[in-house]
Motif scaffolding. Sequence first.
Motif, PDB file in Angstrom:
ATOM      1  N   ASP A 155      25.332  15.381 -16.651  1.00 38.02           N
ATOM      2  CA  ASP A 155      24.141  15.570 -17.485  1.00 38.02           C
ATOM      3  C   ASP A 155      22.984  14.732 -16.944  1.00 38.02           C
ATOM      4  N   TYR A 156      23.351  13.622 -16.271  1.00 36.83           N
ATOM      5  CA  TYR A 156      22.359  12.711 -15.685  1.00 36.83           C
ATOM      6  C   TYR A 156      22.862  12.226 -14.332  1.00 36.83           C
ATOM      7  N   ILE A 157      21.921  11.929 -13.443  1.00 33.10           N
ATOM      8  CA  ILE A 157      22.254  11.293 -12.165  1.00 33.10           C
ATOM      9  C   ILE A 157      21.465   9.994 -12.092  1.00 33.10           C
ATOM     10  N   LEU A 158      22.169   8.864 -12.043  1.00 27.16           N
ATOM     11  CA  LEU A 158      21.524   7.549 -11.981  1.00 27.16           C
ATOM     12  C   LEU A 158      21.506   7.086 -10.532  1.00 27.16           C
ATOM     13  N   LEU A 159      20.327   6.661 -10.057  1.00 26.45           N
ATOM     14  CA  LEU A 159      20.190   6.235  -8.666  1.00 26.45           C
ATOM     15  C   LEU A 159      19.655   4.815  -8.603  1.00 26.45           C
ATOM     16  N   THR A 160      20.367   3.940  -7.880  1.00 26.32           N
ATOM     17  CA  THR A 160      19.948   2.535  -7.802  1.00 26.32           C
ATOM     18  C   THR A 160      18.866   2.321  -6.757  1.00 26.32           C
ATOM     19  N   HIS A 161      18.924   3.111  -5.664  1.00 30.58           N
ATOM     20  CA  HIS A 161      17.894   3.026  -4.629  1.00 30.58           C
ATOM     21  C   HIS A 161      17.976   4.256  -3.730  1.00 30.58           C
ATOM     22  N   ALA A 162      17.092   4.331  -2.735  1.00 31.70           N
ATOM     23  CA  ALA A 162      16.877   5.592  -2.013  1.00 31.70           C
ATOM     24  C   ALA A 162      17.691   5.745  -0.734  1.00 31.70           C
ATOM     25  N   HIS A 163      18.528   4.772  -0.411  1.00 31.09           N
ATOM     26  CA  HIS A 163      19.286   4.874   0.845  1.00 31.09           C
ATOM     27  C   HIS A 163      20.225   6.087   0.834  1.00 31.09           C
ATOM     28  N   GLN A 164      20.422   6.623   2.034  1.00 30.40           N
ATOM     29  CA  GLN A 164      21.233   7.840   2.225  1.00 30.40           C
ATOM     30  C   GLN A 164      22.613   7.743   1.576  1.00 30.40           C
ATOM     31  N   ASP A 165      23.239   6.572   1.674  1.00 27.35           N
ATOM     32  CA  ASP A 165      24.609   6.433   1.145  1.00 27.35           C
ATOM     33  C   ASP A 165      24.618   6.314  -0.384  1.00 27.35           C
ATOM     34  N   HIS A 166      23.450   6.602  -1.030  1.00 26.33           N
ATOM     35  CA  HIS A 166      23.370   6.584  -2.501  1.00 26.33           C
ATOM     36  C   HIS A 166      22.753   7.863  -3.077  1.00 26.33           C
ATOM     37  N   ILE A 167      22.093   8.646  -2.197  1.00 23.00           N
ATOM     38  CA  ILE A 167      21.394   9.839  -2.719  1.00 23.00           C
ATOM     39  C   ILE A 167      21.819  11.142  -2.040  1.00 23.00           C
ATOM     40  N   LEU A 168      22.751  11.075  -1.093  1.00 23.07           N
ATOM     41  CA  LEU A 168      23.054  12.235  -0.242  1.00 23.07           C
ATOM     42  C   LEU A 168      23.267  13.531  -1.038  1.00 23.07           C
ATOM     43  N   ASP A 169      24.050  13.460  -2.125  1.00 26.77           N
ATOM     44  CA  ASP A 169      24.449  14.685  -2.833  1.00 26.77           C
ATOM     45  C   ASP A 169      23.659  14.932  -4.124  1.00 26.77           C
ATOM     46  N   VAL A 170      22.523  14.261  -4.277  1.00 24.98           N
ATOM     47  CA  VAL A 170      21.730  14.416  -5.501  1.00 24.98           C
ATOM     48  C   VAL A 170      21.293  15.862  -5.706  1.00 24.98           C
ATOM     49  N   GLU A 171      20.721  16.465  -4.658  1.00 27.48           N
ATOM     50  CA  GLU A 171      20.141  17.808  -4.831  1.00 27.48           C
ATOM     51  C   GLU A 171      21.200  18.839  -5.189  1.00 27.48           C
ATOM     52  N   VAL A 172      22.358  18.796  -4.513  1.00 28.20           N
ATOM     53  CA  VAL A 172      23.380  19.804  -4.796  1.00 28.20           C
ATOM     54  C   VAL A 172      23.924  19.632  -6.216  1.00 28.20           C
TER      55      VAL A 172
END
Length: 225
Positions: free
Chosen positions: A43-60
């Motif tokens: 229902d939510y995606i929480l992101l601590t920072h923008a590095h690749q190893d933290h956001i890679l699968d956000v869009e999918v």
Amino acid sequence: MKVTFLGHASLQIESKGKFLIVDPFISANELAKDIDLAKLKADYILLTHAHQDHILDVEVIAKNTGAIIIANYEIVSYFEQKGLKGHPMNHGGSWDFDFGRLTFTNAIHSSSFPDGSYGGQPGGFIIESNDKAIYIAGDTALTMDMKLIPMQTKLDLAVLPIGDNFTMGITSACIAADFLACDNILAYHFDTFGFIKINHQEAINHFKDKGKKLHILPIGNSLTV
Ligand code: NI
Ligand code: MN
């Protein structure tokens, strides 16, 4: 709250019937190959920072589920430009969501996107729900700011990076647990790459010697607070 370790710094948290995914980095993590990205509830995606190893699968995940992205202002703006929904926060701020109260905390790290663009300042989260509280440190050094957290919130679980090199290692994370006044720790941000491989038993023993419980969950396993 039920916390499931999805490998690296990725978590799924179930709270009040809602599903939160934290820092999804699954599709490129060989250790997490048994996690089916397409079946993840969010229902939510929480992101601590923008590095690749933290956001890679956000869009999918966001496209599959319609999940709302919660992060600092810069990261939320970045994903809103891609047509995704977001809720921006910044350090020290709290908001009452349907899953509980969320606070964006300080972290000492960096936060650029994979293309080099500015990802705002890195952070962590405190989730308070049903009289329980979980702190997710994000990628961070040991910092005196951690001492501020128990002045306002009694933690039931602290999720701390222990892999060293890019974040705190075992010794610093154990001191962080003291600063946080929390003896129940879930380890993350270890083993994924060569720089952050750790000896599990050594880590568990180090915390045990200081009277603390360090959980090292197999990927896909959960604990409840
Ligand atoms: Ni990082
Ligand atoms: Mn990282």
